[in-house]
Design an enzyme around this catalytic site. Sequence first.
Site, PDB file in Angstrom:
ATOM      1  CG  ASP A 477      -5.290   5.723   1.854  1.00 51.85           C
ATOM      2  OD1 ASP A 477      -4.890   5.227   0.792  1.00 51.85           O
ATOM      3  OD2 ASP A 477      -4.880   6.878   2.204  1.00 51.85           O
ATOM      4  CG  ASP A 547      -2.158  10.338  -3.454  1.00 47.05           C
ATOM      5  OD1 ASP A 547      -3.303  10.373  -3.393  1.00 47.05           O
ATOM      6  OD2 ASP A 547      -1.564   9.665  -2.773  1.00 47.05           O
TER       7      ASP A 547
HETATM    8  C1  DGJ Z   1      -2.834   8.509   0.359  1.00 48.41           C
HETATM    9  C2  DGJ Z   1      -4.116   9.098  -0.473  1.00 48.41           C
HETATM   10  O1  DGJ Z   1      -4.477   8.853  -1.782  1.00 48.41           O
HETATM   11  C3  DGJ Z   1      -4.324  10.675  -0.051  1.00 48.41           C
HETATM   12  O2  DGJ Z   1      -5.496  11.053  -0.377  1.00 48.41           O
HETATM   13  C4  DGJ Z   1      -4.357  10.542   1.575  1.00 48.41           C
HETATM   14  O3  DGJ Z   1      -5.437  10.167   1.976  1.00 48.41           O
HETATM   15  C5  DGJ Z   1      -3.080  10.144   2.146  1.00 48.41           C
HETATM   16  N1  DGJ Z   1      -2.817   8.700   1.551  1.00 48.41           N
HETATM   17  C6  DGJ Z   1      -3.088  10.386   3.326  1.00 48.41           C
HETATM   18  O4  DGJ Z   1      -2.162   9.579   4.318  1.00 48.41           O
END
Ligand code: DGJ
Length: 726
Positions: A477, A547
Amino acid sequence: MNIIYDEKNETFLLHTEKTTYGIAVVDGRYLEHMYYGASLDNADIRYLLREDENPGVPSANKRETGAFLDCAPMEFPETGMGDYRESAFCIRSMSGYRASELTYEGYAVEDGKPELEGLPATWGEKENCRTLKLFLRDRLLGARVTLLYSVFESSDAVTRSVIVENKGEEPFYIEKILSACLDMDDRGFEVLGLFGSWARERHVQRMPLGYGRQNIASFKGNSSHQEHPFMALVTPGTTQDSGEVYAMNFVYSGNFIAQAEKNQFDSVRMMMGIHPEGFTWKLEPGQCFTAPEVVMTYSSEGLGKMTRTFHDLYRNHLIRSPYLHEKRPILINNWEATYFDFDEKKLLEIAEEASELGIEMLVMDDGWFGKRSMDDSSLGDWYVNEEKLKGGLNALVENVKQTGMKFGIWVEPEMISPESELYRKHPDWAIQIPGRDITQSRAQYVLDLSREEVADEVYEMIAAVLRSADISYVKWDMNRQIATMGSSSLPDDRQGELAHRYILGVYRMQERLITDFPELLLENCASGGGRFDPGMLYYSPQIWCSDDTDAVERLAIQEGTAMLYPVSAIGAHVSVCPNHSVGRTTPFETRGDVALLGTFGYELDITKLSPEEKDLVKVQVEKYHKYNDLIREGDYYRLASAAENRYYDSWMIVEKDKSRALLFYVQVMARANAKSRFIRLAGLDPERRYEAEGKEYTGNTLMQAGIRIPAEFGDFKSRLIEIRGR
Ligand code: DGJ
């Protein structure tokens, strides 16, 4: 022979199956662009340069090309010599002069395609790709510039890059180096791009191209949620299957610019490369700089052909993962199920239930390390929080494996929390400008990955975690963009190198990861889809798309994403309702069907589903196994867009040999008193007979007249129809 040099006319023609690209040497010194478009034969097309035409400049003199660069179609325009449009190349001498005069010195043709040092790029073998190198030189500063064109004949794609070498005796500064430029006459072009925001990535936008400059760009340190390293110029009225399309996509994950400029003579200059804002690169004698690659394609058959060109090129010549052509394990991720509030018992409960329903891998998301119980600490402290995961990571992984599931883990290697042991030990490791406050975003700073020792230490910490247990998958990430750009390890006159060096550092780390752990399935992510680009696809076969997991919002997000990237790369999960991003409630079936147009998985607390929903999970798992080979490897056709028509969305995937297809249809908004709708299919064999929902049709009927989809009562209803060749 797909690269032809005509010695007499001093022209180069680059042919793919359906396109031709032409370049000429003018006055023995300038490189000018003659043509890009539908295939031509090898006849002389030098007249396209209009060399005998008065360009409208008030002068009775015999025309000297050097005086009219501003109206000549330049192949690689530079700053300072009289072309007043945006240049692709600008160098500054040590004395501060900004100009170069690149003159042609020769060419070479090679089979296959050279690697671009330290950069992701498409690859090609001698059977399917050849490369033209054009050599230019600025005599005063000793800059040797090589323009690279790799021709993928059967994919209808040409990739471009530029290498600059300092052959002089003094250093110079590269202030701008774009990778591709295309000059052509305007045809009433419209600019097509992908725009968005966090949780609203890559929505298709089309706008007229006016006089002046229109650009799509990022200087956020990543390719960004907001604008996308892609631009297409399309002729008016272009649809999925008609109209002309000139497209560029950048194999790069950092700052970029894509620009179209229309000038006084109705010429259009389209270009793409590293964003020059904040960029300089000092090149010492003997050193080289390589600009990242741009993939170009031209289609005279509308946007659908462009899409399929990108999909095939990326599936065959960019994504390296051993999982590319594999059915990926159906995963369940605990992020939307628990956020930071989990322990080993909760994870195990999820794994047990998920395994019963046919799910194959548990992914433990953010919150397992350091002292992290919310998003305000511990990035950089990559050791397991044993207060949360009692018994440690290995015990948890082994217990999860006992349920029959694999195990995956989340990391965010590029970041450092001010509240972390790593920051207390190395405050200078954060990107920062001395004397200024470091901008915080999500309570975190960005690590200075231009420094090898920083990248290496963080990498080692993460590698140790991966070696400590049987981990099959990593979600990498990156949750903020970069500001206060400064590195304590770079001298004053090299601070402008940081943004590019940072991305090279990310690439180096990912290269190490997939080399050291060749079995690992890597999924990239950046706060959802903030870095969904071809650069990252070189390292990971899939990227978390957004997200926003709401099935209706995902229609537009996945439509834009699938316009360029293979469906097999699009991270898509089923989540709970009301949806956490928009509060919408959609049928469980629709959520499953929309996630099937991607990697497919779950992102919910499966222990809380009703018995009916659990039964639906089993049905979805079955569909995934039945259709994933087709969805992953087939040809994608966009049939209707709810983003345009408001009411319904439809796409289909057709097996390469046209023996089978899958039609997806979502009735987004129901209408009162509505008739059924005919959806015209695409990509089938018109001569062949097909069977769908117990009825027989010819391919021709299905494509010309369509298949009938009844109107339903209620919003957000989906249908998935298999079409089988007889
Ligand atoms: C952003 C990601 O897109 C989410 O799926 C998740 O992993 C969060 N970060 C965790 O902080």
